[in-house]
Every structure is written in C-alpha cells, then in structure tokens.
Design an enzyme around this catalytic site. Structure first.
Site, PDB file in Angstrom:
ATOM      1  CD1 TRP A 155      -1.662  -1.446  -6.980  1.00 40.70           C
ATOM      2  CD2 TRP A 155      -0.757  -3.444  -7.437  1.00 40.70           C
ATOM      3  NE1 TRP A 155      -2.584  -2.414  -6.650  1.00 40.70           N
ATOM      4  CE2 TRP A 155      -2.060  -3.656  -6.920  1.00 40.70           C
ATOM      5  CE3 TRP A 155      -0.003  -4.556  -7.799  1.00 40.70           C
ATOM      6  CZ2 TRP A 155      -2.624  -4.921  -6.747  1.00 40.70           C
ATOM      7  CZ3 TRP A 155      -0.557  -5.828  -7.622  1.00 40.70           C
ATOM      8  CH2 TRP A 155      -1.853  -6.004  -7.097  1.00 40.70           C
TER       9      TRP A 155
ATOM     10  CG  ASN B 262      -5.798  -9.376   1.526  1.00 43.18           C
ATOM     11  OD1 ASN B 262      -6.739  -8.960   0.843  1.00 43.18           O
ATOM     12  ND2 ASN B 262      -4.658  -8.713   1.640  1.00 43.18           N
TER      13      ASN B 262
ATOM     14  CD  GLU C  92      -5.188  -4.237  -2.615  1.00 41.97           C
ATOM     15  OE1 GLU C  92      -5.191  -4.803  -1.506  1.00 41.97           O
ATOM     16  OE2 GLU C  92      -4.586  -3.181  -2.837  1.00 41.97           O
TER      17      GLU C  92
ATOM     18  NE  ARG D 292       0.645  -3.840   3.135  1.00 42.49           N
ATOM     19  CZ  ARG D 292       1.571  -3.940   2.190  1.00 42.49           C
ATOM     20  NH1 ARG D 292       2.855  -3.893   2.497  1.00 42.49           N
ATOM     21  NH2 ARG D 292       1.231  -4.090   0.947  1.00 42.49           N
TER      22      ARG D 292
ATOM     23  CD  GLU E  64      -0.039  -0.528   3.499  1.00 38.60           C
ATOM     24  OE1 GLU E  64      -1.177  -0.581   4.013  1.00 38.60           O
ATOM     25  OE2 GLU E  64       0.202  -0.906   2.341  1.00 38.60           O
TER      26      GLU E  64
ATOM     27  CG  ASP F 140      -4.176   1.706   0.300  1.00 34.99           C
ATOM     28  OD1 ASP F 140      -4.803   1.556   1.354  1.00 34.99           O
ATOM     29  OD2 ASP F 140      -3.385   0.859  -0.146  1.00 34.99           O
TER      30      ASP F 140
ATOM     31  CE  LYS G  53      -8.226   0.538   2.553  1.00 36.81           C
ATOM     32  NZ  LYS G  53      -6.955   0.102   1.948  1.00 36.81           N
TER      33      LYS G  53
HETATM   34  C1  GCV Z   1      -5.218  -6.039   3.517  1.00 32.32           C
HETATM   35  C2  GCV Z   1      -3.514  -1.822   0.906  1.00 32.32           C
HETATM   36  C3  GCV Z   1      -2.494  -2.664   1.609  1.00 32.32           C
HETATM   37  C4  GCV Z   1      -2.908  -4.126   1.629  1.00 32.32           C
HETATM   38  C5  GCV Z   1      -4.300  -4.225   2.249  1.00 32.32           C
HETATM   39  C6  GCV Z   1      -5.256  -3.365   1.426  1.00 32.32           C
HETATM   40  C7  GCV Z   1      -6.667  -3.368   1.984  1.00 32.32           C
HETATM   41  O1  GCV Z   1      -3.497  -2.098  -0.460  1.00 32.32           O
HETATM   42  O2  GCV Z   1      -1.253  -2.507   1.007  1.00 32.32           O
HETATM   43  O3  GCV Z   1      -1.966  -4.840   2.374  1.00 32.32           O
HETATM   44  O4  GCV Z   1      -4.733  -5.556   2.291  1.00 32.32           O
HETATM   45  O5  GCV Z   1      -4.795  -2.050   1.428  1.00 32.32           O
HETATM   46  O6  GCV Z   1      -6.999  -2.422   2.674  1.00 32.32           O
HETATM   47  O7  GCV Z   1      -7.412  -4.299   1.721  1.00 32.32           O
END
Ligand code: GCV
Length: 721
Positions: free
Chosen positions: A567, A234, A315, A192, A417, A389, A384
C-alpha cells in the site's frame, strides 16, 4: 438630480434589467449542469428548419410505464430542440410523424412485418418509411426498452445535428450487462465518491423516493446503461436485511421503466451477521440454504433483481477462504441461490492477499486463473482494467485472454480515485480505448480485449462491463461539469466498444455544451488530450501508485506509513541510486510471464517495451537512453513539465470560450482548471524533487525550478492546500 429623480432612475434601471433578463431568458438561463447531456435547448434555427417537417408528431400506441416514459422523453426532447411543442398521438395523420414501439405494442409497427430477430431484446431499428402514404420515421424494437434506446438514438441525432431524412440504422448493444457499480454506503457516504452524498437517500426510503432517481434512470437509459449495483462492494450485511430490501425495491420500481435492473453487493459473512448462523462456510448446508432463502425473499420484492456483486477475501472483506474454501466454492454457492430466478453472481477478481515479497500485479491472476472453467454458468468474473488498481496508466490485465472458459467482464473506474478526483479533468475514453484495443494474443494476433469481452473470441453466453460510478448528490451529478463526460463515455463504450474517443467527445460536447464548430473542435481536443496530460504530470513512463496514502489525492512517492508494503509507493516505484521501476521480468518478479507471447517478450525486453510502461516492467537506469535520444531521467522530468504545460494551455483555451459557453458552467470549470494547474505543479515538483534524491542529476533545460522544497511538499497533503 433630486431624490424623486433618483428614485425614478432606479425604477427605470430596475425595469430595464428585468426586461433584458426576460428577453435573454432563453440564452442566459441558469446552467447548473443538472441536465447533463439531456438539456434539449433549442437548436440553431437553420438546423431546426431542416428537422421540422420530419418531426411533426410522435406516434406511440398503447401505454405502459416504459412507453409512457419514452413518449414523455420524446416530446420533451423534440419540443425543446425544435423550439415548438411536438404532439403525441396514436395515429399517423401527419407527414413527418415518428412512429415508435414494438410489434406487440403498436399495430402500425406490426403491420410493417419487419423481421427484427437479429436485434435481440435491446436493439432497435430506426428507418425512414412510408405509412398511410406519408413519409414517416419508424423506431421499432423487440422490447419497449429497445424502442426507448431507439428514441434516445434519434434524439442524439438531432442534438448533434445529423441528417434524419434517409435513416436506416439497426443497432444492438455489443455487451449485455452494462452496469454501474456504486460504492455507496448505507450512511450516505460514498467510498471514493467526489460529488457529494449517495443519491439513494436510504434514510428516506421506501416511503419517500427522491424524484432525482427518475432522472438518474433516464440518463442511464440514454446511454444504454442497464444495471446498477446500489451499494459498496465493501458491503454492509444490513443491505440484505428485510428493511433495506424494501428500500432497494422502491429504487428498482423507479428504474424499471428505463430498463435499469438493480443488483446488490453481498457481504459473504451475511449468514452470520444477519442470519445468526455460526459460520458462512459455503459447504455448510445451512449457509447455502440461508442464501437460497435470501434470494427468494429478494425476488419476491424485486422480480427482475439482477443478482449479487461480491468482493471476497480482498482488503479485509470476508470470503470463502476465510473458511478454507476457494473462490469457486463461494461463487458457485451464491450462484445456486440465484439461479432459479435467472440471477447472476459477479465475482470480483480484485484479490491480492498473498505471501510476503510477492508482486501485487501478479496476484489476481495467481488467485483466479487456476479456476478457469470451474465457475457456474451464471457467474461472471469482474476484472479491473489493469493488474494493480485503476492507476492513470496500466497495461491491460493479464486475466483478459487467460480464462477462455470463464465469463470475464472488465471493471473500469469512472470515479477518478487516482486521477485527481473531481478537480482534474481526465477524459477517460482514451484510457479505456487503450484497454479495449490491447492485443492479448490469446488466440494469435488480433485477440484484442474487446474480442475477449464481447464474446467473439470465446463465445461466452453472458457478456458485460462494469464502471464504478462518479455520481453523487451534487447538483451537477459528478462534482465537475467536464467529468460528466466520463459517465457518458462509459455508457457509449459499453454499448459499442469500438466507438472512438473523438466521436464520444464530439457528441458529448454538442449535447452538453455547444454546437459552435470552433468551440466543439477546441473542446474535443482538450478532452481527448487530457488523460495523457494527467499521466504526464502524475505517473509518466509507467509509474504508478505514488499517491498520498489513504485518500489518494496528490503525490507522495515517499509515503511509507501504511501497514502493508503493497500500500506504500516505494513498493511500486522502487527508486534507488541505479534507477526507477519494478522489475517484472525474469530477473525480478517475472509476472510478465502472465501475458501471452509475443506481448510477453515485447514487455519483457527493455528495448522493445513501450516507453509509456517502461518502469512498470523494468528497473530503468537513470541514464538509460530512450528513443528520443535523451536519458531516462531527463525524459521523466520533461514529461512532468509537459503535463504542467498542457494544463496551462488548456486553461487558456477554456478561458477563450467564455462567450460561447454559458457563464455559470464556464466559471465553474475555470475554477477547476485553476486547481488542476496548481495540482500539476505540485505533482511535478514533489515527484522530481523526491526522485532527484536518488538520481542525483540536475533538471534538464526546459523544466522549471520547483516552487518549494521537498520537505515543504512532504509536510502537507494536496487535499488540504
Ligand atoms: C471499494 C481500491 C480502493 C478501495 C476499493 C478497492 C476495490 O483499493 O482504494 O476504496 O474498495 O479498490 O476496488 O475494492
């Protein structure tokens, strides 16, 4: 004209241009955006005159990496702004000296005997005073980094043309941990990221450390950011290997003088991948021991290491649930490993792996809320801003105000993003303000998210905030000059979550672009209106997650190709013949029940639900009458049109600033506005054409006819136009 004459005129012409080029050097210097808001260009002469007698020298006694860095910054900043070299000394022998330091580093400051206890470790006092019979300005703090923050504050006063003759400012940050999260991968790509490659250049470290990292640290210090998680949540286990820890240590060494501490994202299964263990079960003593040893190894290399940031069971990332344990089991095991070193664990609440047919917006609360009060003292829960998201607009996350015994910190996404990435201007301060100002009613009226976060509501020991960085190797850091403002805004709000969007915009423009009053007013308006405009042409009235799958750039409300329902846009917008929106009331998922009353009742009632969130909480009939008197479908269409109209007029306003803004950045931003207009039109047309297949209603008067057919829009992602 004969050949000789021709040659002569060419030479004269060339000389003329070289001369003009030199004499205009100051005003037409190449502006590539690299210097961000620390440009330190000479102020207008009238302002410089007022400052000169008050900024005759900087007096920094003692030396240390931080004192040296702050002295350099002060000298560069003031000399640039005042157009004359400002000396650095260690005695006060001139009126107008600025004396900077701590009682420990500076006998001059010690002699003042000021009580600075209430400033904490990072605050500063900036005061006009008299020393040796001379009028001086003092910047005093309990720590050298605090003094550095004071220097940046002082520089900001000059950059924004504030009076400095009777100063008496005491400040300390409201949130303790003010952190950037970099989603940087070890191969140099950035998840992102829209501004080039990772700044860290892992492959060159630790032997070669890019000079740019020092500037990165300076810039963060200038807005009070004091922590950085270097790698993607990730996470790759290798980031915790001996090889990569040395690289992280090299970065930490550069950041340290600027008060920026390093954190690492930890992959929960690292004991298997790196340690060769059979499991990463947090209850297995060998696993806990592996993490303890790993923490010891890290602190050997990075004594001020901040701790671990963890995305677990989300995820596809491994986590304690992979081993039939829960989030607390996992977080507390890691917390025990870093506790002896005063480290912390930041556990992310972005968890939504749940049962079929669930409401994704309810998942983080369902997963984490039951653990309130069970996390170790050095665990922070990173939530968040909204329940899904980082959408252009979301209601505040119901976990704010739902975990009184947990140290909850918000996570914002500075990188855009879902908001047009680095092509669309969306100044995010207004969006973040909306979150901070939201009233959770957790302890009655006035229980705002700010109060949950700054510790005033629940008195948690550690407070903080994280922002997913929008930086990269692009020369201008963020891929577009105007979105640099979001990095700035994040820092300013992390320091003081009460600052207004307008003030942030005004400061940033003056420091970054121009002090011309008319231009400042125009640009402030453009910035502060931009987020709402993006919401208008992307996701008005509470729509969300209708972006093209995967890269999330551009519209695709029809997109249904992802493996999981949650999704895919239709899961979120639920368009049908009756109407549009996700029913989160009792007749639907009832996730609105996660909010405290009376917010809950306000959201749950179609009549009282704020219209800007109406389809977030309700399935709204196409002909439902809104406050404007118009039916929902017409209002939706007019919002899309309004977004497009705004971009067109902002583009014109920007064009009119061409003589005021330097040519290089002016042209670069103009190109971005051109793209933004194209994007806004595509958003409007494709969303309206698609939703029209359900509403079966004509576009109301005032909405332009779509330029292409729905099939044409479906055929090609906006990213590849
Ligand atoms: C780092 C969203 C984004 C992912 C991100 C995720 C997160 O799903 O698309 O790229 O992954 O948030 O915050 O972990």
């Amino acid at each position: 004209m004969n050949l000789q004459d021709k040659r002569r005129s060419v030479v004269i012409f060339t000389l003329f241009f070289v001369f003009v080029g030199f004499s205009l050097g100051n005003i037409s210097r190449a502006e590539d955006g690299y210097r961000l808001w620390l440009r330190y260009e000479p102020l207008p002469e009238s302002i410089r005159q007022q400052y000169r007698s008050r900024v005759s020298a900087i007096v920094v006694q003692g030396t240390s990496p931080t004192l040296n860095a702050l002295r350099d910054e002060f000298v560069t900043g003031c000399s640039g702004l005042l157009g004359t070299q400002i000396p650095a000394t260690d005695t006060v022998n001139l009126a107008g000296a600025v004396v900077v330091g701590t009682a420990k580093s500076s006998p001059l400051i010690a002699r003042l005997n000021w009580s600075l206890t209430e400033l904490g470790t990072e605050g500063f006092r900036l005061r006009s005073a008299t020393m040796n019979g001379r009028a001086v300005t003092v910047i005093a703090a309990n720590s050298e980094v605090g003094a550095f923050y004071g220097v940046f504050h002082f520089l900001r006063l000059l950059q924004t043309g504030q009076p400095i003759n009777k100063l008496d400012v005491s400040q300390k940050p409201r949130l303790q941990l003010r952190m950037l999260n970099h989603w940087d991968n070890l191969n140099g790509s950035i998840e992102r990221g829209y501004a080039g490659r990772s700044l860290w250049k892992w492959e060159e470290l630790p032997d070669k450390v890019d000079d740019r990292l020092r500037d990165y640290a300076r810039i963060n210090a200038s807005i009070g950011v004091n922590a950085t998680a270097l790698n993607n949540v990730n996470a790759n286990s290798r980031s915790l290997s001996a090889e990569y820890l040395k690289k992280a240590a090299a970065i930490a060494n550069v950041f340290r003088p600027y008060g920026v501490r390093v954190f690492l994202s930890a992959r929960f299964s690292a004991p298997i991948e790196l340690g060769g263990l059979k499991t990463a079960d947090p209850f297995d003593p060998a696993v806990a021991e592996w993490w303890k040893k790993k923490a010891d190894e890290i602190y050997q290399l990075i004594p001020d290491f901040g701790g671990f940031l963890v995305k677990a069971n989300s995820e596809g990332q491994p986590g304690p649930r992979t081993y039939n344990r829960n989030h607390v089991d996992g977080a507390n095991m890691l917390a025990a490993a870093v506790a002896p070193h005063n480290g912390i664990v930041i556990w992310r609440a972005f968890v939504y792996d749940m049962k079929e047919g669930y409401d994704r917006a309810a998942a983080a609360y369902d997963n984490l809320q039951p653990f309130d009060g069970k996390f170790a003292a050095n665990v922070l829960l990173q939530v968040k801003n909204g329940p899904i998201d980082f959408q252009p607009r979301e209601p505040f996350h119901p976990l704010f105000g739902a975990m009184p015994k947990t140290q909850v910190i918000p996570e914002f996404q500075i990188t855009q993003e879902y908001l047009g990435q680095s092509n669309n201007l969306a100044f995010l301060a207004p969006m973040w303000r909306e979150v901070f100002d939201a009233d959770t009613y957790a302890k009655g009226k006035g229980s705002t998210v700010t109060k949950v976060v700054d510790g005033s509501l629940y008195k948690q020991k550690i407070t903080g905030i994280a922002g997913v960085a929008n930086t990269g190797s692009d020369r201008n850091w963020t891929g577009q000059d105007l979105t640099q403002s979001n990095w700035y805004a994040f820092g300013r709000l992390a320091w003081n979550p009460d600052v207004s969007s307008k003030q942030i915009a005004d400061e940033w423009i003056r420091m970054t672009f121009t002090t011309d009053a008319k231009a400042v007013a125009t640009l402030t308006r453009i910035l502060t209106e931009s987020h709402e405009a993006v919401v208008d042409y992307m996701t008005p009235l509470g729509l969300n997650h209708i972006m093209w799958g995967g890269h999330h750039y551009g519209p695709a409300p029809w997109w249904n190709r992802e493996g999981r329902a949650d999704w895919n846009p239709p899961y979120f917008h639920r368009a049908d013949e009756k109407g549009l929106g996700f029913d989160r009331t009792k007749s639907g998922s009832n996730s609105v029940a996660q909010y405290h009353g009376p917010v809950r009742e306000v959201f749950a009632n179609l009549q009282t639900c704020p219209e800007n969130l109406i389809v977030w909480f309700h399935h709204v009939p196409w002909d439902y009458q809104l406050k404007s008197g118009r039916i929902f479908w017409d209002e939706l269409a007019l919002h899309y049109q309004r977004g497009v109209d705004w971009v067109r007029s902002a583009r014109k306003d920007w064009a009119a600033l061409s003589g005021v803004i330097d040519a290089e950045r002016h042209a670069a931003v103009a190109k971005k506005f051109e793209l933004q207009e194209r994007d806004a039109i595509v958003w409007r047309d494709s969303c309206l054409l698609y939703f029209q297949t359900f509403s079966k209603r004509p576009l109301p008067a005032g909405v332009e006819k779509p330029a292409k057919t729905l099939d044409e829009y479906k055929a090609k992602s906006l990213l590849n136009w």
